[in-house]
Scaffold this motif. Structure first.
Motif: not given
Length: 481
Positions: A361-374
């Motif tokens: 689900l995340l791979m389909r709808k959300i782009k990688p966001n480095s700040s969000h991962k942090e």
């Protein structure tokens, strides 16, 4: 002259005074409790007023040669459907026998030394007596020995396989129908290993007399029972008993009111729970009976409890219970080897499926966001600082000596207020406290051991306590605030 005779009397008389040497047993025939006096050679019976009344004298012959320790404790073993009472002196395995048919007291062994079998498990295999495990000479053991009636000495049984390192205050039972021994939740200790700290082994072992081999059957993983046994002190385990079918015990918090009894069937590893909601057994506490003031007597499934404060409106001063019958009304709560729900296969399978679904689900709808991962990373420093005053004083003392040689063992003992207890108890309580503090700080510092033990720079044989360098700055800032 008077002073001379007084001093002589003071030093000589205690040598002729003998401590009471009593062995107790519960008769399955008349349901009475009996006390064998091994000094006066007589038997007393507990009367309805909870007093020991003379029952019969015991005869001895010229071959009788008792050898009692001043602080001796005795274990009584009764063979099924027999009038013979076997009495074992703890820590020596000396065997004294009382024949209730002719009231004769005899000694069966020729043992002349102090042994390593304090609180060993003793049982009959046919007509032969066996002893397993115990404590002595500053360590526990896993020795299986038998009594040789020809030599009148204890002899060893040679074995192989994966035996427990020690068998002390654990659960042990012999199954004659399978000719095997089952044992689990044993303590072991050795003064030359890990500073003699008692180690609890939750492994389930089996010994086969046919193959003379020890094997491992698994571990105790039932979440409720495992936690109870870990919280149980080895002193409290002296009050556990085996009915021949079930091990019976209650939690250490069961003192008054509603009791919860647990039954373990060692043949099937089933666990049963009985809650005394009707308060039938509210005045029974398995751990309340002491050697100096016995109130509980056990033989097989039968338990006789002397009521300390009997009901004045009732003539009964005793309570007589068959715990096998009590187990028949208990609730099945699983097996010893049951895993907690969060470790079961179905739980891991459901977690795996959930994670895969979320990933898709995340791979389909959300782009990688480095700040969000942090932002998702846990901030160890934000963990709540929650530590008790004693642990706080301990940390402050260690930090004060951090730049020198570290906090000494004597300093730690003073903070924990254990300077006046026995050396072995000091080590156990000191180690337990250090482990507790390390567990508390693990989430805060990210280190398994925030407090570490190091060798003294002046004398490497001495130990000191210091703060782990990886978490020194964080703990200093926390303590300063």
């Amino acid at each position: 002259m008077k002073l001379f005779w007084f001093i002589l009397f003071f030093f000589l008389v205690p040598g002729f005074i003998k401590a009471n040497q009593f062995a107790y047993f519960l008769s399955s025939k008349d349901h009475h409790a009996y006390r064998i006096d091994l000094v006066k050679n007589e038997i007393a019976r507990l009367d309805s007023n909870s007093n020991w009344a003379f029952f019969n004298s015991l005869k001895t012959d010229s071959t009788y040669h008792p050898d009692f320790m001043k602080t001796a404790e005795f274990t009584v073993l009764q063979n099924t459907n027999s009038n013979i009472i076997y009495i074992f002196q703890e820590c020596t395995n000396q065997i004294y026998v009382v024949d209730l048919t002719n009231f004769k007291l005899m000694r069966k062994d020729e043992t002349y030394y102090r042994g390593d079998n304090c609180f060993a498990y003793r049982f009959f295999r046919g007509d032969k007596m066996y002893s397993l495990g115990g404590y002595g000479f500053w360590r526990t053991n896993n020795h299986l020995i038998y009594f040789d009636t020809k030599t009148k000495e204890w002899e060893s049984v040679n074995a192989e396989g994966q035996a427990p390192s020690g068998m002390y205050h654990g659960f042990v039972s012999y199954f004659p129908e399978k000719d095997v021994i089952i044992s689990f939740s044993n303590y072991s200790t050795d003064v030359s290993t890990n500073y003699g700290i008692l180690q609890l082994d939750q492994t389930i072992y089996q010994f086969s007399f046919f193959t003379k081999t020890w094997t491992k059957l698994g571990k105790i993983t039932h979440p409720v029972i495992r936690q109870i046994l870990e919280d149980y002190s080895y002193h409290d385990r002296r009050h556990l008993f085996y009915t021949g079918k079930y091990f019976v015990f209650e939690t250490s918090s069961n003192r008054n009111g509603i009791h919860t009894y647990y039954f373990i069937n060692p043949r099937t590893l089933e666990v049963l729970e009985y809650k005394d909601l009707e308060l039938k057994y509210a005045r029974i506490a398995l751990g309340a009976s002491q050697p100096q003031n016995l109130s509980i007597f056990i033989h097989g499934p039968w338990l006789l409890n002397v009521l300390q404060n009997p009901n004045p409106e009732s003539p009964d001063s005793f309570l007589y219970i068959n715990f096998d019958d009590l187990a028949a009304n208990a609730t099945f709560i699983g097996f010893l080897t049951d895993l907690p729900w969060y470790q079961s296969d179905w739980f891991f399978a459901s977690v795996l499926i959930t994670l895969v679904s979320l990933l898709i689900l995340l791979m389909r709808k959300i782009k990688p966001n480095s700040s969000h991962k942090e932002a998702l990373k846990p901030h160890i420093q934000e963990v709540k600082w929650d530590i008790d005053p004693t642990s706080l004083r301990l940390l402050q003392a260690i930090l004060t000596n951090q730049n020198t040689d570290g906090a000494t063992i004597d300093e730690v003992n003073r903070i924990l207020d254990i300077e006046n207890v026995a050396f072995d108890s000091q080590r156990y309580r000191r180690s337990s406290m250090i482990n507790q503090v390390n567990q508390t700080l693990a989430l805060l510092t990210g280190e398994k051991n925030s407090i570490i033990r190091v060798n003294s720079e002046e004398d490497r044989r001495q130990k000191r306590y210091k703060i782990n360098p990886n978490c020194l700055t964080l703990l200093q800032s926390k303590l300063n605030n």
